[in-house]
Design a protein around this motif. Sequence first.
Motif, PDB file in Angstrom:
ATOM      1  N   ALA A  15      76.666  30.625  62.378  1.00  0.00           N
ATOM      2  CA  ALA A  15      77.404  31.681  61.680  1.00  0.00           C
ATOM      3  C   ALA A  15      77.357  31.493  60.166  1.00  0.00           C
ATOM      4  CB  ALA A  15      78.854  31.711  62.165  1.00  0.00           C
ATOM      5  N   ALA A  62      81.127  42.787  67.518  1.00  0.00           N
ATOM      6  CA  ALA A  62      82.319  42.023  67.883  1.00  0.00           C
ATOM      7  C   ALA A  62      83.577  42.857  67.714  1.00  0.00           C
ATOM      8  CB  ALA A  62      82.409  40.755  67.040  1.00  0.00           C
ATOM      9  N   ARG A 105      82.404  35.776  64.104  1.00  0.00           N
ATOM     10  CA  ARG A 105      81.823  37.054  63.692  1.00  0.00           C
ATOM     11  C   ARG A 105      82.871  37.989  63.098  1.00  0.00           C
ATOM     12  NH1 ARG A 105      78.713  34.790  67.595  1.00  0.00           N
ATOM     13  NH2 ARG A 105      76.486  35.290  67.587  1.00  0.00           N
ATOM     14  N   PRO A 141      84.262  35.720  59.350  1.00  0.00           N
ATOM     15  CA  PRO A 141      83.254  34.796  58.797  1.00  0.00           C
ATOM     16  C   PRO A 141      83.681  34.100  57.509  1.00  0.00           C
ATOM     17  CG  PRO A 141      82.619  37.082  58.407  1.00  0.00           C
ATOM     18  CD  PRO A 141      83.785  37.113  59.337  1.00  0.00           C
ATOM     19  N   LEU A 159      76.198  39.524  72.250  1.00  0.00           N
ATOM     20  CA  LEU A 159      75.939  38.801  71.007  1.00  0.00           C
ATOM     21  C   LEU A 159      74.718  37.901  71.147  1.00  0.00           C
ATOM     22  CD1 LEU A 159      79.605  37.814  70.089  1.00  0.00           C
ATOM     23  CD2 LEU A 159      78.293  39.768  69.278  1.00  0.00           C
ATOM     24  N   GLU A 179      76.270  42.024  64.049  1.00  0.00           N
ATOM     25  CA  GLU A 179      77.054  41.440  65.130  1.00  0.00           C
ATOM     26  C   GLU A 179      78.553  41.478  64.841  1.00  0.00           C
ATOM     27  OE1 GLU A 179      75.787  37.861  66.856  1.00  0.00           O
ATOM     28  OE2 GLU A 179      73.907  38.769  67.503  1.00  0.00           O
ATOM     29  N   GLN A 180      78.914  41.526  63.584  1.00  0.00           N
ATOM     30  CA  GLN A 180      80.329  41.695  63.245  1.00  0.00           C
ATOM     31  C   GLN A 180      80.826  43.049  63.738  1.00  0.00           C
ATOM     32  OE1 GLN A 180      81.291  41.609  59.041  1.00  0.00           O
ATOM     33  NE2 GLN A 180      83.356  40.871  59.450  1.00  0.00           N
ATOM     34  N   ASN A 238      82.683  32.469  69.604  1.00  0.00           N
ATOM     35  CA  ASN A 238      81.611  33.398  69.270  1.00  0.00           C
ATOM     36  C   ASN A 238      82.160  34.669  68.624  1.00  0.00           C
ATOM     37  OD1 ASN A 238      79.340  31.979  70.005  1.00  0.00           O
ATOM     38  ND2 ASN A 238      79.280  32.762  72.086  1.00  0.00           N
ATOM     39  N   GLN A 255      74.188  39.038  60.988  1.00  0.00           N
ATOM     40  CA  GLN A 255      75.619  38.768  61.018  1.00  0.00           C
ATOM     41  C   GLN A 255      76.442  40.042  60.845  1.00  0.00           C
ATOM     42  OE1 GLN A 255      75.563  35.719  57.907  1.00  0.00           O
ATOM     43  NE2 GLN A 255      76.300  34.227  59.389  1.00  0.00           N
TER      44      GLN A 255
END
Length: 271
Positions: free
Chosen positions: A165, A49, A106, A109, A24, A45-46, A102, A42
């Motif tokens: 975030a 994750a 993600r 949110p 990340l 990265e979601q 972290n 975002q």
Amino acid sequence: ILRPISSEMNSRVACISHIILDQLCPFQRRISINKQAHHETQMREQQIASLLTKQIGQIWEKAIHLILASYRGTVQCIQDPSKQKGIIHAAAFCAVPRCILNMAVRLYPEELIEEDENGDTPLSILLSCHKACENTLGWDTDDGVGERGKSGIETMDMLQTVLWADPSAAAVANRDGRLPLHLAIANGIDWSNGIQDIFLANPSAASIRDPVTQFFPFMHASMHDKDVKLDTCMQKETPISEETVPTSIEPDHVLTTAYELLRANPANLKM
């Protein structure tokens, strides 16, 4: 009764921490954010994750259950799907390792600007718990954040993570009408340890009076952080004596915070 997690699980969390931090993007302080580019980052990265939770396996699910149970004070939330919400609120309350937060910001949110049963967002919980931020669950929070001192570093890292975030979280007031900037000042956070990040996320807050103290942020910040009696008196509507108002020379960090907030809008002096 919840007991601190075992050293074996702690070491596994530390190992997972490095995996998460490698995958990340790190936090970066920015004066302005390109909302479209930030949103795209975002979303990307979601997805990362989500894939990481599968790679981590059951330890992620167990960590979430432990955090929620500690936050709600009962293990019933593990079986009740309706109570498996507010994961980021719980993470903020429990002062979890940065790697856990972290992942949470993600994966969930939408929770960043949602209020819990007490009218608090994750950011307001972090700020309200700043002075009493102790790691009661036994987490090892040393997940490679640098050589800075331990004092306040966990809270600052969590603040930066939440604001990265969703910067709009800095514009959400709690049930008392206090913005995150008001809460940060009331809890003794200074410019370099969090105020700057909150201000950059919501500069207009510097011109909004604290509904509890009725002071502009620069006024409240100019008081010594040890003089909490004033804030307490304001909340209890207790008359303030002359002895309550600080008269000593203020430390540099107090002066810096007050100066920077006043510089944001010098017109506040005339109001």
